[in-house]
Design an enzyme around this catalytic site. Structure first.
Site, PDB file in Angstrom:
ATOM      1  N   LYS A 103       1.866   1.879 -12.928  1.00 65.59           N
ATOM      2  CA  LYS A 103       2.489   1.598 -11.634  1.00 65.59           C
ATOM      3  C   LYS A 103       3.796   2.360 -11.557  1.00 65.59           C
ATOM      4  O   LYS A 103       4.388   2.696 -12.591  1.00 65.59           O
ATOM      5  CB  LYS A 103       2.765   0.086 -11.495  1.00 65.59           C
ATOM      6  CG  LYS A 103       2.839  -0.389 -10.066  1.00 65.59           C
ATOM      7  CD  LYS A 103       1.452  -0.548  -9.453  1.00 65.59           C
ATOM      8  CE  LYS A 103       1.499  -0.951  -8.009  1.00 65.59           C
ATOM      9  NZ  LYS A 103       0.151  -1.309  -7.513  1.00 65.59           N
ATOM     10  N   ASN A 218      -3.145  -3.551   7.114  1.00 64.64           N
ATOM     11  CA  ASN A 218      -4.248  -2.648   6.724  1.00 64.64           C
ATOM     12  C   ASN A 218      -5.432  -3.422   6.181  1.00 64.64           C
ATOM     13  O   ASN A 218      -6.572  -3.217   6.615  1.00 64.64           O
ATOM     14  CB  ASN A 218      -3.776  -1.702   5.610  1.00 64.64           C
ATOM     15  CG  ASN A 218      -2.763  -0.722   6.123  1.00 64.64           C
ATOM     16  OD1 ASN A 218      -2.805  -0.341   7.290  1.00 64.64           O
ATOM     17  ND2 ASN A 218      -1.829  -0.331   5.272  1.00 64.64           N
TER      18      ASN A 218
HETATM   19  P1  NAD Z   1       0.439  -4.241   5.381  1.00 60.70           P
HETATM   20  O1  NAD Z   1       1.908  -4.033   5.290  1.00 60.70           O
HETATM   21  O2  NAD Z   1      -0.396  -3.294   6.162  1.00 60.70           O
HETATM   22  O3  NAD Z   1       0.132  -5.708   5.980  1.00 60.70           O
HETATM   23  C1  NAD Z   1       0.785  -6.855   5.586  1.00 60.70           C
HETATM   24  C2  NAD Z   1       0.614  -7.882   6.709  1.00 60.70           C
HETATM   25  O4  NAD Z   1       1.141  -9.127   6.276  1.00 60.70           O
HETATM   26  C3  NAD Z   1       1.353  -7.521   7.994  1.00 60.70           C
HETATM   27  O5  NAD Z   1       0.507  -7.839   9.085  1.00 60.70           O
HETATM   28  C4  NAD Z   1       2.554  -8.455   7.986  1.00 60.70           C
HETATM   29  O6  NAD Z   1       2.994  -8.766   9.296  1.00 60.70           O
HETATM   30  C5  NAD Z   1       1.945  -9.659   7.327  1.00 60.70           C
HETATM   31  N1  NAD Z   1       2.913 -10.579   6.768  1.00 60.70           N
HETATM   32  C6  NAD Z   1       4.081 -10.326   6.135  1.00 60.70           C
HETATM   33  N2  NAD Z   1       4.699 -11.485   5.812  1.00 60.70           N
HETATM   34  C7  NAD Z   1       3.868 -12.473   6.212  1.00 60.70           C
HETATM   35  C8  NAD Z   1       3.932 -13.883   6.140  1.00 60.70           C
HETATM   36  N3  NAD Z   1       4.948 -14.511   5.579  1.00 60.70           N
HETATM   37  N4  NAD Z   1       2.900 -14.576   6.669  1.00 60.70           N
HETATM   38  C9  NAD Z   1       1.864 -13.963   7.246  1.00 60.70           C
HETATM   39  N5  NAD Z   1       1.748 -12.646   7.344  1.00 60.70           N
HETATM   40  C10 NAD Z   1       2.741 -11.913   6.828  1.00 60.70           C
HETATM   41  O7  NAD Z   1      -0.065  -4.350   3.858  1.00 60.70           O
HETATM   42  P2  NAD Z   1      -1.537  -4.220   3.307  1.00 60.70           P
HETATM   43  O8  NAD Z   1      -1.756  -2.843   2.803  1.00 60.70           O
HETATM   44  O9  NAD Z   1      -2.505  -4.825   4.245  1.00 60.70           O
HETATM   45  O10 NAD Z   1      -1.405  -5.138   1.985  1.00 60.70           O
HETATM   46  C11 NAD Z   1      -1.435  -6.554   2.061  1.00 60.70           C
HETATM   47  C12 NAD Z   1      -1.663  -7.108   0.664  1.00 60.70           C
HETATM   48  O11 NAD Z   1      -2.873  -6.581   0.138  1.00 60.70           O
HETATM   49  C13 NAD Z   1      -0.575  -6.766  -0.360  1.00 60.70           C
HETATM   50  O12 NAD Z   1      -0.451  -7.838  -1.271  1.00 60.70           O
HETATM   51  C14 NAD Z   1      -1.149  -5.574  -1.074  1.00 60.70           C
HETATM   52  O13 NAD Z   1      -0.615  -5.416  -2.388  1.00 60.70           O
HETATM   53  C15 NAD Z   1      -2.608  -5.971  -1.104  1.00 60.70           C
HETATM   54  N6  NAD Z   1      -3.473  -4.821  -1.326  1.00 60.70           N
HETATM   55  C16 NAD Z   1      -3.603  -3.869  -0.355  1.00 60.70           C
HETATM   56  C17 NAD Z   1      -4.411  -2.775  -0.609  1.00 60.70           C
HETATM   57  C18 NAD Z   1      -4.626  -1.710   0.430  1.00 60.70           C
HETATM   58  O14 NAD Z   1      -5.401  -0.779   0.156  1.00 60.70           O
HETATM   59  N7  NAD Z   1      -4.038  -1.799   1.619  1.00 60.70           N
HETATM   60  C19 NAD Z   1      -5.071  -2.649  -1.843  1.00 60.70           C
HETATM   61  C20 NAD Z   1      -4.935  -3.647  -2.809  1.00 60.70           C
HETATM   62  C21 NAD Z   1      -4.110  -4.733  -2.530  1.00 60.70           C
END
Ligand code: NAD
Length: 427
Positions: A103, A218
């Protein structure tokens, strides 16, 4: 030890009870293989020089080159990066990807930097860590607040340093410069395959299954849409501003459009081309987590379900799309209540799986169709879900412990294949 690392280690301790693994392997996994801290001087737009702190940790490379995202966030520290690298080691082993875990991160708030500053910072980060990474050593990817554009800059900078094109050093790149089709939807699609496989085992049809999704970014918005199209009743979603609920189900594609247009939720009901404003209620994030639904999908942040609010959870199944949304103390309460939790290292592993596909395509120079990417992803996600399910039945453990056992066996075997104490003493 950070809270995150302590939590991750707890889960490992649980799994160790069930795995016949050499003491050497356990010793190996105690510390990261290598950690690098760097200072990144950046010329800001107003002429000032600002120095940022950056990190890269390679936790274990026994199963292959290390792989892991780069996070830009004000809370990034060496401890956090180390914990996430440990997690990646297990996630790659769960999916049987030929990678170890790593990481990286830079401590900053990217929202206050201009695009030019962000580019200089991203290139500066690569200048600082170039000797630590490489397509066959350590491969970068996007994480919190980093995206395909930043991955493109990083790949370009590394290629300049090496004086040759090196697309395989970074995944999650824009498709035009060696990214893979399907990488943007891979995490949600992978989660969707896990959810479908598990719910089928419980004889649940989509139409009679209600779902709530926390986080509409996302991963969350995409998984909500995939479930909607498959006929599941997605009755609540939320973002950082709060959530909405409609007992008869939300029209997710319309909601996504509305959110993209206005950056906030407006509930629409769209059927047969007729748009009517639907009866819906606003709800807080706390309320969403305690809704009476069949399936709860935390897809926002870590530490959302804790020992404090675990007692309020009414869902029967939790699928962790976010990393670390359920704490180990909450796991205990949920298990006692009979709530089944499906762990992040399986559920959200679709992202790193298609990152692996991207790396393979970069190495071979042969690029796959979207259908081929998704078909390979489906095959892998279902096979590993089935294997972990069988293990959890056989050992009578939670799916989380089974996933760690599954990964540990693979890591342990790889470490043992290089020679253990038993090998040297008994051969
Ligand atoms: P992102 O920033 O696109 O989306 C995060 C979402 O969570 C946003 O809609 C935001 O408004 C919302 N949010 C933030 N605080 C919040 C709260 N207190 N209550 C409710 N909603 C809230 O991020 P992402 O890429 O979708 O990632 C989200 C999670 O998934 C993270 O933990 C990330 O590590 C994990 N993840 C993502 C991927 C990926 O490919 N995108 C891969 C593995 C893990």
């Amino acid at each position: 030890m950070t809270m995150l690392f302590a939590d991750a280690s707890q889960r490992l301790q649980q799994a160790l009870k069930y795995v016949d693994i050499s003491e050497d392997a356990i010793e190996y996994l105690k510390f990261p293989q290598a950690s690098l801290s760097v200072s990144i001087p950046v010329r800001m737009d107003d002429g000032r020089l600002k120095v940022f702190q950056g990190y890269r940790v390679r936790f274990d490379s026994t199963r292959g080159p290390t792989k892991g995202g780069v996070r830009y966030h004000p809370n990034v520290s060496l401890d956090e990066v180390q914990s996430l690298a440990f997690w990646m080691t297990f996630k790659c082993a769960v999916l049987n990807l030929p990678f170890g875990g790593a990481k990286g991160g830079v401590t900053l708030n990217p929202k206050v930097l201009s695009k030019f500053e962000l580019e200089r910072l991203s290139r500066g980060y690569i200048d600082a860590i170039a000797d630590f990474i490489g397509p066959d050593i350590d491969i970068l990817a996007p994480d919190v607040y980093t995206n395909p554009m930043i991955m493109g800059w990083m790949m370009d900078q590394y290629s300049r340093i090496r004086r040759k094109l090196c697309p395989g050093v970074v995944t999650g790149k824009p498709v035009a410069i060696g990214g893979s089709l399907g990488r943007d939807t891979a995490t949600a699609m992978g989660a969707f395959f896990v959810i479908k496989t598990i719910l089928a085992k419980h004889n649940r049809s989509p139409q009679e299954t209600t779902v709530a999704v926390q986080g509409f970014g996302n991963a969350g918005a995409e998984v909500a849409e995939l479930l909607f199209h498959a006929g599941y009743q997605v009755i609540a979603v939320s973002d950082s501003q709060g959530g909405i609920f409609a007992a008869q189900g939300l029209d997710i594609p319309s909601l996504r459009q509305a959110k993209e247009a206005s950056r906030s939720f407006k509930a629409f009901y769209c059927q047969d081309s007729v748009h009517n404003l639907v009866e819906h209620e606003l709800l807080s994030n706390e309320e969403l987590l305690s809704l009476d639904v069949d399936v709860l999908i935390p897809a926002a942040l870590e530490n959302q379900i804790t020992e404090v609010n675990a007692k309020d959870v009414q869902a029967k199944f939790i699928f962790e799309v976010a990393n670390g949304p359920v704490t180990s103390a909450a796991d205990h309460h949920l298990q006692q209540k009979g709530v089944q939790v499906f762990p992040d290292i399986l559920v959200n592993a679709g992202g790193v799986t298609v990152s692996y596909f991207e790396w393979v395509q970069n190495k071979s120079g042969l690029y796959w169709s979207l259908a081929e990417v998704n078909q390979r992803l489906q095959q892998k996600m279902i096979a590993e879900t089935e294997a972990i399910w069988a293990l959890s039945q056989k050992q009578a453990t939670s799916m989380r412990t089974a996933a760690y056992i599954h990964a540990l066996k693979r890591i342990g075997e790889a470490i043992a294949a290089k020679g253990t104490r038993d090998y040297y003493i008994n051969h």
